[in-house]
Motif scaffolding. Structure first.
Motif, PDB file in Angstrom:
ATOM      1  N   CYS A   1       0.804  -1.459   0.068  1.00 19.25           N
ATOM      2  CA  CYS A   1      -0.069   0.074   0.078  1.00 19.25           C
ATOM      3  C   CYS A   1       0.902   1.292   0.053  1.00 19.25           C
ATOM      4  O   CYS A   1       0.276   2.470  -0.282  1.00 19.25           O
ATOM      5  CB  CYS A   1      -1.060  -0.019   1.376  1.00 19.25           C
ATOM      6  SG  CYS A   1      -0.132   0.410   2.795  1.00 19.25           S
TER       7      CYS A   1
ATOM      8  N   CYS B   1       3.917   3.240   4.423  1.00 14.80           N
ATOM      9  CA  CYS B   1       5.272   3.291   5.345  1.00 14.80           C
ATOM     10  C   CYS B   1       6.141   4.129   4.573  1.00 14.80           C
ATOM     11  O   CYS B   1       6.590   4.874   5.098  1.00 14.80           O
ATOM     12  CB  CYS B   1       5.742   1.797   5.274  1.00 14.80           C
ATOM     13  SG  CYS B   1       5.878   0.914   3.822  1.00 14.80           S
TER      14      CYS B   1
ATOM     15  N   CYS C   1       1.069   1.256   9.583  1.00 17.47           N
ATOM     16  CA  CYS C   1       1.225   0.126   8.354  1.00 17.47           C
ATOM     17  C   CYS C   1      -0.222  -0.467   8.878  1.00 17.47           C
ATOM     18  O   CYS C   1      -0.233  -0.885  10.014  1.00 17.47           O
ATOM     19  CB  CYS C   1       2.216  -0.715   8.577  1.00 17.47           C
ATOM     20  SG  CYS C   1       2.053  -2.130   7.687  1.00 17.47           S
TER      21      CYS C   1
HETATM   22  S1  SF4 Z   1       4.759  -2.511   4.878  1.00 15.49           S
HETATM   23 FE1  SF4 Z   1       2.599  -2.030   5.582  1.00 15.49          FE
HETATM   24  S2  SF4 Z   1       2.601   0.220   5.033  1.00 15.49           S
HETATM   25 FE2  SF4 Z   1       4.152  -0.692   4.052  1.00 15.49          FE
HETATM   26  S3  SF4 Z   1       3.386  -1.205   1.688  1.00 15.49           S
HETATM   27 FE3  SF4 Z   1       3.355  -3.159   3.252  1.00 15.49          FE
HETATM   28  S4  SF4 Z   1       1.330  -3.126   4.162  1.00 15.49           S
HETATM   29 FE4  SF4 Z   1       1.636  -1.018   3.354  1.00 15.49          FE
END
Ligand code: SF4
Ligand code: SF4
Ligand code: SF4
Ligand code: SF4
Ligand code: SF4
Lengths: 324, 338
Positions: free
Chosen positions: B232, B235, B317
């Motif tokens: 997503c 982070c 996250c």
């Molecule tokens: S680590 Fe967590 S915040 Fe980062 S891309 Fe993956 S799911 Fe999303």
């Protein structure tokens, strides 16, 4: 809470370990504790040692069904722990032909609702050290003493107005059902927004969406957003640009919401995942409400045999667009 | 130079400072606090420990226009954009300012340096703000950061008993306090020591981790660690030390602007190449990139781990896959703690 919790985790572990260790499933999707007692993160269990880490507590908010999209590529048979919303998410994937029922074993967990860390902080007036739960009340320990609160007041937004906490689909139900919940405030904000003039409403959304980072976490977390290629990334034609402009914000949010018309299962994972708290559920629920009003009550994800209203054609479909 | 102002007088200070150019502050925006330009009526929130998105938005904005274009017939006109008006960033916590130093190494200390970044950085006056009580997600101590002080700030601010103490440390800082004029009172008698602040102790042992990771690109750890990642990008967007960007146009009918905007290695299209090949085809490769960049590639070039322990990825996250989990999985944990 501690004792009851150990008891219920054991019950879950017992149910799944027979299947996992006996080879009926190759992988179990569950939860384990993270660094903090108020976080439970996804667990991908393949062994007895993995199952030792299993958690089932008031913080298992993450929807596990979505991981089936990836995990079924590598495994023949996967077990998943499902709360009410996770089970509806599974039905969503099933209806969208993204998973096959016979490849999945669902362990149903009637859900008491998950707690919101931020609400705990707010209620406790500082960082909570630990909580104990009994009979619908939560005792929050803070540095200076204890605070007591109603459990219902500490729920995540996504759980506050959850009508179906019991899994709508499962192979095995692990606890006794909670029963359908009466929800009164599900469409409250939507109704308030409907009361506004078009200009006011536009202003409201322009402001709310102005902090959108357009990271698309809301999409990544969503069980209906399972398209192999999202319009957002399509190069030709290029629907969605990256500029932080109101027009681009509206483009994304309208298309995302519309793609969920009659398909959104109201799980709230989009809103929970958003790092800047955009009230996405207000958009989703507006469309749920419209569908209910135009086509009669429809609850996406409850019954996989019942087609979403916009995916069916009936000669007597309401022709509301041309009338209004 | 040391000055003080009563907290209830701050809106007057904001007004006076904002008269000369954008004044970024932690601003309460509905349910979240974000670094944003202050305007009359905006609600500054200096008590929030960490903003939802880091202060890098001031130095490396999520979107930055650098060129305007206009086409008429077969004529193309390019109009450069002057971006960097003087900016004040007020209330930057030590972790975020340390992260800006890390961005400096990338954008300024290498040849060629990044002109857009340089202009903005040079014209920004930073008011650091000490942390009184850390958030449970803060773990900057693990990286040797002292929450009570932000070296590198032009002015260091402390909140104390209804007062804000301001200490100018650079010429830019002095100029800023001068600009505020009579709104500030002399503070030479005030004590400026902020109390020691202890942040979360995860028992990390970072000694030798970057070297150790050098040969671990194919380590089986990666086969497990990535699994929960949704791809997503939250982070990387909230992180103060992530600095990747994309370039795009926004325009209509032959007229528009070219801008750069944040991008994220957690996205599939980040490494999409002409011809259709993608060297980081899946989530595993992307998660590895993010953590290797922080823990191996950056330290290999700049001699420090690219994390300041601000805790934002721990907080935001959606599935709690964060840098601490990665460090622990990779063995960066003190043995007694295991
Ligand atoms: S680590 Fe967590 S915040 Fe980062 S891309 Fe993956 S799911 Fe999303
Ligand atoms: S609404 Fe939230 S999660 Fe969705 S793109 Fe915007 S910032 Fe990201
Ligand atoms: S749009 Fe949001 S509430 Fe609806 S199914 Fe997707 S994640 Fe759930
Ligand atoms: S990796 Fe996480 S804790 Fe470290 S600086 Fe980035 S957001 Fe903060
Ligand atoms: S991580 Fe450290 S410097 Fe940053 S806000 Fe927390 S205590 Fe302050």
């Amino acid at each position: 809470m501690a004792e009851r919790n150990v008891e219920s985790v054991n019950k879950v572990r017992e149910a799944v370990s027979q299947d996992l260790l006996g080879g009926r499933i190759d992988l179990l999707l569950g939860w384990e504790k993270g660094h903090y007692w108020w976080q439970s993160r996804p667990l991908f269990a393949r062994s007895e040692a993995d199952l030792e880490k299993l958690a089932w507590d008031s913080f298992c908010a993450v929807n596990l069904s979505r991981y089936l999209l990836e995990e079924l590529k590598d495994h023949d048979k996967v077990g998943v722990l499902v709360k009410g919303c996770d089970a509806r998410a599974f039905n969503r994937l099933l209806q969208d032909n993204m998973v096959r029922r016979e490849q999945v074993i669902l362990y149903g967990l009637p859900c008491p609702g998950m707690l919101d860390y931020n609400r705990l902080v707010e209620k406790a007036g500082g960082a909570p050290l630990e909580i104990t739960e009994e009979n619908g009340r939560v005792i929050i320990k803070v540095g200076s003493g204890e605070q007591e609160a109603q459990r219902d007041d500490l729920l995540l937004d996504k759980c506050k107005d959850c009508r179906y906490p019991d899994p709508a689909v499962y192979d095995q139900l692990l606890f006794s059902p909670q029963g359908e919940k009466e929800v009164t405030e599900r469409f409250k904000t939507v109704e308030e927004l409907e009361e506004m003039s078009a200009e006011e409403r536009f202003g409201y959304w322009e402001k709310e969406l102005s902090r959108c980072l357009r990271c698309y976490a809301c999409r990544q977390a969503c069980p209906f957003c399972s398209c192999r290629e999202c319009f957002v990334e399509q190069e030709n034609p290029r629907w969605q640009g990256r500029a932080y402009q109101p027009s681009e914000n509206f483009m994304f949010h309208l298309v995302r919401a519309y793609h969920g018309t009659g398909r959104c299962i109201d799980c709230g994972e989009c809103e929970r995942s958003c790092p800047v708290d955009i009230p996405l559920q207000e958009l989703n629920r507006k469309l749920i409400k419209d569908i209910n009003e135009l086509y009669g009550d429809y609850e996406a994800g409850l019954d996989p045999e019942q087609e979403p209203p916009l995916l069916t054609y009936r000669p007597d479909d309401p022709a509301a667009f041309s009338e209004k | 130079m040391k000055k003080v102002i009563a907290r209830e007088k701050l809106p007057e200070l904001w007004k006076s400072l904002a008269a000369k150019g954008p004044l970024f502050l932690p601003i309460q925006e509905g349910p979240v606090v974000l670094f944003q330009p202050w305007s009359e009526g905006a609600e500054a929130n200096l008590d929030a420990v960490n903003t939802a998105v880091s202060a890098k938005d001031v130095f490396l904005p999520r979107e930055e226009t650098y060129l305007q274009y206009r086409c008429s017939g077969n004529q193309l006109e390019l109009i450069p954009v002057e971006n960097a008006e003087p900016v004040i960033a007020f209330g930057v916590h030590p972790c975020d300012l340390k992260a800006v130093e890390m961005l400096d190494k990338v954008y300024l200390d290498q040849e060629p340096s990044d002109e857009l970044y340089r202009q903005r950085r040079e014209k920004t006056t930073v008011v650091g703000l000490s942390c009184r009580e850390p958030d449970p997600f803060c773990f900057c101590n693990e990286f040797g950061i002292n929450p009570a002080d932000a070296p590198g700030a032009d002015v260091m601010a402390h909140l104390k008993n209804g007062l804000v103490l301001l200490e100018a440390r650079t010429d830019k800082g002095k100029a800023l306090l001068d600009q505020a004029g009579d709104l500030l009172q002399d503070g030479s008698d005030e004590k400026f020591e902020a109390a020691e602040v202890k942040t979360a102790d995860f028992g990390l042992n970072l000694e030798g981790l970057p070297e150790n990771l050098k040969e671990r690109f194919e380590d089986p750890v990666w086969d497990e660690l990535y699994k929960s990642c949704l791809g997503c990008g939250v982070c990387t967007y909230v992180c103060p030390t992530c600095y990747c960007f994309d370039v795009e146009d926004f325009g209509h009918e032959g007229e528009g602007q070219r801008f750069r905007c944040w991008d994220s290695c957690m996205y599939g299209h980040f490494t999409d190449m002409a011809g259709g090949h993608n060297p980081r085809a899946g989530r595993k490769e992307r998660v590895r990139q993010r953590f290797m960049h922080k823990l191996q590639y950056y330290p290999e070039t700049f001699n420090e781990i690219a994390c300041v322990g601000c805790g934002r990825c721990l907080r935001s996250c959606p599935v709690n896959l964060d840098i601490v989990q990665a460090i622990k999985a990779l063995g960066g944990e003190t043995v007694e703690q295991r």
